[in-house]
Design an enzyme around this catalytic site. Structure first.
Site, short mmCIF file in Angstrom:
data_model
loop_
_atom_site.label_atom_id
_atom_site.label_comp_id
_atom_site.label_asym_id
_atom_site.label_seq_id
_atom_site.Cartn_x
_atom_site.Cartn_y
_atom_site.Cartn_z
N ASP A 33 -1.17 -16.62 7.22
CA ASP A 33 0.07 -17.21 6.72
C ASP A 33 1.27 -16.31 7.08
OD1 ASP A 33 1.71 -19.00 5.46
OD2 ASP A 33 1.16 -18.38 3.42
N ASN A 81 -1.70 -29.96 7.44
CA ASN A 81 -0.63 -29.48 8.34
C ASN A 81 -0.01 -30.58 9.21
OD1 ASN A 81 -2.11 -26.17 8.92
ND2 ASN A 81 -0.48 -26.78 7.50
C1 FPP Z 1 0.80 -20.56 8.56
O1 FPP Z 1 2.05 -19.93 8.66
C2 FPP Z 1 0.22 -20.67 9.88
C3 FPP Z 1 -0.21 -21.82 10.45
C4 FPP Z 1 -0.17 -23.14 9.78
C5 FPP Z 1 -0.72 -21.83 11.82
C6 FPP Z 1 -1.64 -20.72 12.10
C7 FPP Z 1 -1.85 -20.64 13.55
C8 FPP Z 1 -1.86 -19.48 14.25
C9 FPP Z 1 -1.76 -18.16 13.64
C10 FPP Z 1 -2.11 -19.48 15.69
C11 FPP Z 1 -3.52 -19.91 15.89
C12 FPP Z 1 -3.98 -19.66 17.19
C13 FPP Z 1 -4.90 -20.42 17.81
C14 FPP Z 1 -5.51 -19.87 19.00
C15 FPP Z 1 -5.28 -21.78 17.41
P1 FPP Z 1 3.35 -20.75 8.25
O2 FPP Z 1 3.85 -21.44 9.45
O3 FPP Z 1 3.02 -21.65 7.11
O4 FPP Z 1 4.29 -19.59 7.83
P2 FPP Z 1 5.41 -19.65 6.69
O5 FPP Z 1 4.68 -19.82 5.39
O6 FPP Z 1 6.08 -18.32 6.81
O7 FPP Z 1 6.31 -20.79 7.02
#
Ligand code: FPP
Length: 257
Positions: A33, A81
Protein backbone atom coordinates in the site's frame (compact mmCIF):
# COMPACT_ATOMS: atom_id res chain seq x y z
CA UNK A 1 11.07 -1.18 14.39
CA UNK A 2 14.76 -0.65 14.76
CA UNK A 3 15.88 1.07 11.63
CA UNK A 4 17.29 4.40 10.64
CA UNK A 5 16.48 6.69 7.77
CA UNK A 6 19.29 7.27 5.31
CA UNK A 7 19.75 10.40 3.27
CA UNK A 8 19.02 8.73 -0.06
CA UNK A 9 16.43 10.17 -2.45
CA UNK A 10 14.01 7.50 -1.39
CA UNK A 11 13.03 7.07 2.24
CA UNK A 12 15.15 3.95 2.46
CA UNK A 13 16.25 2.47 5.76
CA UNK A 14 19.15 0.58 7.18
CA UNK A 15 18.49 -2.40 9.40
CA UNK A 16 20.55 -3.15 12.47
CA UNK A 17 18.74 -6.34 13.37
CA UNK A 18 20.30 -9.78 13.18
CA UNK A 19 17.89 -12.39 11.96
CA UNK A 20 17.59 -15.93 13.24
CA UNK A 21 18.19 -17.96 10.07
CA UNK A 22 16.29 -20.89 11.57
CA UNK A 23 13.08 -18.91 12.02
CA UNK A 24 12.48 -17.32 8.64
CA UNK A 25 8.72 -17.26 7.91
CA UNK A 26 7.98 -19.77 5.15
CA UNK A 27 5.07 -17.80 3.69
CA UNK A 28 5.19 -14.01 3.68
CA UNK A 29 2.20 -12.09 2.32
CA UNK A 30 2.34 -8.35 1.65
CA UNK A 31 -0.35 -5.73 1.16
CA UNK A 32 1.65 -3.27 -0.94
CA UNK A 33 0.00 0.00 0.00
CA UNK A 34 1.01 3.63 -0.46
CA UNK A 35 2.01 3.90 -4.12
CA UNK A 36 -0.40 6.78 -4.66
CA UNK A 37 0.82 8.72 -1.62
CA UNK A 38 4.43 8.14 -2.62
CA UNK A 39 3.70 9.78 -5.97
CA UNK A 40 1.61 12.56 -4.43
CA UNK A 41 4.48 13.52 -2.09
CA UNK A 42 6.61 14.08 -5.20
CA UNK A 43 3.87 15.87 -7.17
CA UNK A 44 3.80 12.97 -9.60
CA UNK A 45 0.77 11.18 -11.07
CA UNK A 46 -0.39 8.13 -9.09
CA UNK A 47 0.79 5.79 -11.82
CA UNK A 48 4.38 6.90 -11.17
CA UNK A 49 3.92 5.41 -7.70
CA UNK A 50 2.73 2.13 -9.19
CA UNK A 51 5.74 2.02 -11.51
CA UNK A 52 8.10 2.58 -8.58
CA UNK A 53 6.08 -0.01 -6.67
CA UNK A 54 6.82 -2.47 -9.45
CA UNK A 55 10.54 -1.83 -9.03
CA UNK A 56 10.17 -2.51 -5.32
CA UNK A 57 8.49 -5.82 -6.16
CA UNK A 58 11.60 -6.81 -8.15
CA UNK A 59 13.93 -5.86 -5.32
CA UNK A 60 11.93 -7.52 -2.56
CA UNK A 61 11.41 -10.72 -4.55
CA UNK A 62 15.17 -11.24 -4.72
CA UNK A 63 15.66 -10.24 -1.05
CA UNK A 64 12.94 -12.63 0.14
CA UNK A 65 14.31 -15.44 -1.97
CA UNK A 66 17.82 -14.92 -0.59
CA UNK A 67 16.49 -14.90 2.98
CA UNK A 68 14.93 -18.34 2.44
CA UNK A 69 11.25 -17.37 2.23
CA UNK A 70 9.40 -20.16 0.44
CA UNK A 71 6.26 -18.31 -0.70
CA UNK A 72 5.96 -14.57 -1.25
CA UNK A 73 2.35 -13.57 -1.88
CA UNK A 74 1.82 -10.02 -3.13
CA UNK A 75 -1.57 -8.29 -3.30
CA UNK A 76 -1.24 -6.64 -6.70
CA UNK A 77 -4.90 -6.02 -7.62
CA UNK A 78 -8.05 -6.70 -5.62
CA UNK A 79 -11.53 -7.54 -6.88
CA UNK A 80 -12.46 -4.06 -5.54
CA UNK A 81 -9.70 -2.17 -7.40
CA UNK A 82 -11.85 -2.06 -10.58
CA UNK A 83 -13.60 0.90 -8.88
CA UNK A 84 -10.52 3.10 -9.52
CA UNK A 85 -10.37 5.52 -12.47
CA UNK A 86 -10.13 3.59 -15.74
CA UNK A 87 -6.72 5.09 -16.66
CA UNK A 88 -5.25 3.82 -13.39
CA UNK A 89 -6.85 0.38 -13.82
CA UNK A 90 -5.49 0.21 -17.35
CA UNK A 91 -1.99 1.12 -16.14
CA UNK A 92 -2.16 -1.57 -13.44
CA UNK A 93 -3.33 -4.13 -16.01
CA UNK A 94 -0.30 -3.35 -18.20
CA UNK A 95 2.18 -3.61 -15.30
CA UNK A 96 2.47 -7.42 -15.40
CA UNK A 97 3.55 -7.20 -19.06
CA UNK A 98 6.28 -4.67 -18.20
CA UNK A 99 7.28 -6.58 -15.11
CA UNK A 100 7.61 -10.02 -16.65
CA UNK A 101 9.15 -8.73 -19.91
CA UNK A 102 12.04 -7.32 -17.94
CA UNK A 103 12.23 -9.61 -14.94
CA UNK A 104 11.67 -13.24 -15.99
CA UNK A 105 15.41 -13.85 -16.70
CA UNK A 106 16.23 -12.66 -13.16
CA UNK A 107 13.49 -14.84 -11.72
CA UNK A 108 14.92 -17.86 -13.51
CA UNK A 109 18.43 -16.92 -12.40
CA UNK A 110 17.22 -16.92 -8.79
CA UNK A 111 15.19 -20.11 -9.29
CA UNK A 112 11.89 -18.31 -8.50
CA UNK A 113 8.65 -19.76 -9.81
CA UNK A 114 5.71 -17.49 -10.63
CA UNK A 115 2.19 -18.35 -9.53
CA UNK A 116 -0.92 -16.22 -9.87
CA UNK A 117 -4.12 -16.52 -7.87
CA UNK A 118 -7.33 -14.65 -8.53
CA UNK A 119 -10.08 -14.46 -11.13
CA UNK A 120 -7.59 -14.48 -14.00
CA UNK A 121 -10.14 -15.12 -16.75
CA UNK A 122 -11.68 -11.68 -16.03
CA UNK A 123 -8.41 -9.87 -16.83
CA UNK A 124 -7.69 -8.32 -20.23
CA UNK A 125 -6.20 -10.79 -22.73
CA UNK A 126 -2.78 -9.10 -22.71
CA UNK A 127 -2.56 -9.38 -18.89
CA UNK A 128 -3.59 -13.02 -18.99
CA UNK A 129 -1.00 -13.69 -21.67
CA UNK A 130 1.77 -12.02 -19.64
CA UNK A 131 1.02 -14.01 -16.50
CA UNK A 132 0.52 -17.31 -18.30
CA UNK A 133 3.84 -16.89 -20.13
CA UNK A 134 5.63 -16.07 -16.88
CA UNK A 135 4.12 -19.13 -15.19
CA UNK A 136 5.20 -21.33 -18.11
CA UNK A 137 8.69 -19.78 -18.36
CA UNK A 138 9.42 -20.37 -14.65
CA UNK A 139 7.59 -23.66 -14.15
CA UNK A 140 10.81 -25.62 -13.69
CA UNK A 141 12.14 -23.31 -10.97
CA UNK A 142 12.23 -25.06 -7.61
CA UNK A 143 13.04 -22.17 -5.26
CA UNK A 144 10.74 -19.50 -3.84
CA UNK A 145 7.25 -19.12 -5.28
CA UNK A 146 6.37 -15.54 -6.21
CA UNK A 147 2.60 -15.67 -5.85
CA UNK A 148 0.69 -12.68 -7.24
CA UNK A 149 -2.84 -12.07 -6.03
CA UNK A 150 -4.35 -10.49 -9.11
CA UNK A 151 -8.05 -9.72 -9.28
CA UNK A 152 -8.20 -11.48 -5.92
CA UNK A 153 -10.64 -10.95 -3.05
CA UNK A 154 -10.90 -12.98 0.13
CA UNK A 155 -14.69 -12.95 0.33
CA UNK A 156 -15.11 -13.85 -3.36
CA UNK A 157 -12.65 -16.70 -2.84
CA UNK A 158 -14.68 -18.04 0.09
CA UNK A 159 -17.94 -17.70 -1.88
CA UNK A 160 -16.41 -19.70 -4.75
CA UNK A 161 -15.19 -22.37 -2.33
CA UNK A 162 -18.64 -22.63 -0.71
CA UNK A 163 -20.25 -22.96 -4.15
CA UNK A 164 -17.89 -25.81 -5.05
CA UNK A 165 -18.57 -27.62 -1.78
CA UNK A 166 -22.34 -27.12 -2.15
CA UNK A 167 -22.14 -28.63 -5.64
CA UNK A 168 -20.34 -31.66 -4.21
CA UNK A 169 -23.02 -32.04 -1.55
CA UNK A 170 -25.68 -31.69 -4.26
CA UNK A 171 -24.02 -34.51 -6.22
CA UNK A 172 -23.85 -36.65 -3.07
CA UNK A 173 -20.04 -36.70 -3.27
CA UNK A 174 -19.75 -35.44 0.28
CA UNK A 175 -22.20 -35.07 3.18
CA UNK A 176 -22.50 -31.77 5.12
CA UNK A 177 -21.14 -33.53 8.24
CA UNK A 178 -17.97 -34.44 6.37
CA UNK A 179 -17.08 -30.80 5.68
CA UNK A 180 -14.07 -29.77 7.77
CA UNK A 181 -11.61 -26.89 7.68
CA UNK A 182 -9.44 -29.12 5.47
CA UNK A 183 -12.30 -29.35 2.94
CA UNK A 184 -12.43 -25.55 2.82
CA UNK A 185 -8.62 -25.25 2.63
CA UNK A 186 -8.62 -27.57 -0.35
CA UNK A 187 -11.12 -25.39 -2.25
CA UNK A 188 -9.25 -22.10 -1.77
CA UNK A 189 -6.87 -20.58 -4.29
CA UNK A 190 -3.96 -21.17 -1.92
CA UNK A 191 -4.52 -24.96 -1.91
CA UNK A 192 -1.75 -25.41 -4.47
CA UNK A 193 0.74 -23.75 -2.09
CA UNK A 194 0.47 -26.63 0.39
CA UNK A 195 2.04 -27.15 2.93
CA UNK A 196 2.54 -23.38 3.11
CA UNK A 197 -1.01 -22.26 2.18
CA UNK A 198 -1.36 -20.00 5.22
CA UNK A 199 0.96 -16.99 5.57
CA UNK A 200 3.18 -17.02 8.64
CA UNK A 201 3.70 -13.29 8.34
CA UNK A 202 1.40 -10.67 6.82
CA UNK A 203 2.91 -7.24 6.22
CA UNK A 204 1.01 -4.09 5.31
CA UNK A 205 2.85 -0.96 4.31
CA UNK A 206 1.89 2.74 4.44
CA UNK A 207 0.61 2.96 8.01
CA UNK A 208 -2.87 1.62 7.29
CA UNK A 209 -3.85 -1.13 9.69
CA UNK A 210 -6.52 -3.22 8.00
CA UNK A 211 -6.78 -6.41 5.98
CA UNK A 212 -8.74 -5.11 2.96
CA UNK A 213 -10.23 -8.46 1.97
CA UNK A 214 -6.87 -10.23 1.69
CA UNK A 215 -6.55 -13.96 2.52
CA UNK A 216 -9.34 -13.77 5.09
CA UNK A 217 -9.44 -17.48 5.87
CA UNK A 218 -5.69 -18.09 5.60
CA UNK A 219 -4.51 -15.42 8.06
CA UNK A 220 -6.33 -16.93 11.07
CA UNK A 221 -2.97 -17.42 12.86
CA UNK A 222 -0.64 -15.22 10.81
CA UNK A 223 1.51 -12.67 12.59
CA UNK A 224 0.54 -9.17 11.40
CA UNK A 225 3.21 -6.49 11.01
CA UNK A 226 2.37 -2.94 9.97
CA UNK A 227 5.02 -0.51 8.80
CA UNK A 228 4.66 3.19 8.04
CA UNK A 229 6.87 2.95 4.98
CA UNK A 230 5.12 3.49 1.67
CA UNK A 231 5.50 0.51 -0.67
CA UNK A 232 7.89 2.23 -3.13
CA UNK A 233 10.20 2.98 -0.15
CA UNK A 234 10.01 -0.56 1.21
CA UNK A 235 13.52 -1.98 1.14
CA UNK A 236 15.53 -5.04 1.96
CA UNK A 237 16.10 -3.46 5.39
CA UNK A 238 12.36 -3.01 5.98
CA UNK A 239 11.75 -6.61 5.05
CA UNK A 240 14.43 -7.70 7.50
CA UNK A 241 12.91 -5.47 10.22
CA UNK A 242 9.46 -6.99 9.62
CA UNK A 243 10.90 -10.50 9.82
CA UNK A 244 12.80 -9.51 12.97
CA UNK A 245 9.54 -8.33 14.52
CA UNK A 246 7.94 -11.66 13.51
CA UNK A 247 10.79 -13.51 15.20
CA UNK A 248 10.11 -11.72 18.50
CA UNK A 249 6.52 -13.01 18.56
CA UNK A 250 5.42 -16.08 20.47
CA UNK A 251 3.16 -18.08 18.14
CA UNK A 252 0.76 -20.25 20.10
CA UNK A 253 -1.96 -21.11 17.55
CA UNK A 254 -4.53 -20.97 20.33
CA UNK A 255 -2.56 -23.27 22.63
CA UNK A 256 -0.08 -22.66 25.42
CA UNK A 257 3.60 -22.68 24.53
C1 FPP B 1 -2.01 0.23 -3.33
O1 FPP B 1 -1.49 1.53 -3.24
C2 FPP B 1 -1.39 -0.44 -4.45
C3 FPP B 1 -2.08 -1.04 -5.47
C4 FPP B 1 -3.55 -1.10 -5.55
C5 FPP B 1 -1.36 -1.64 -6.59
C6 FPP B 1 -0.20 -2.44 -6.18
C7 FPP B 1 0.62 -2.74 -7.36
C8 FPP B 1 1.97 -2.67 -7.39
C9 FPP B 1 2.79 -2.38 -6.22
C10 FPP B 1 2.71 -3.01 -8.60
C11 FPP B 1 2.53 -4.47 -8.83
C12 FPP B 1 3.43 -4.98 -9.77
C13 FPP B 1 3.14 -6.01 -10.58
C14 FPP B 1 4.26 -6.64 -11.25
C15 FPP B 1 1.80 -6.52 -10.87
P1 FPP B 1 -2.49 2.75 -3.44
O2 FPP B 1 -2.51 3.10 -4.88
O3 FPP B 1 -3.82 2.40 -2.87
O4 FPP B 1 -1.77 3.84 -2.61
P2 FPP B 1 -2.46 5.03 -1.79
O5 FPP B 1 -3.21 4.37 -0.67
O6 FPP B 1 -1.29 5.82 -1.30
O7 FPP B 1 -3.33 5.77 -2.74
Amino acid sequence: MFSKNTQKGKDEKLSFNTLDDHNIPSHVAIIMDGNGRWAQKRHLPRIAGHREGMNTVKKITISASKLGVKILTLYAFSTENWKRPSAEVSFLMHLPTDFFDTFVPDLIKHNVRVNVMGYIDQLPDYTQKAVKNAIADTEKCTGMVLNFALNYGGRAEIVTAVQKIAAQVDQNKISPEEITDKTIDSMLMTAELKPYSDPDLLIRTSGEERISNFLLWQIAYSELVFTDQLWPDFSDATLRDCIYEYQQRNRRFGGLK
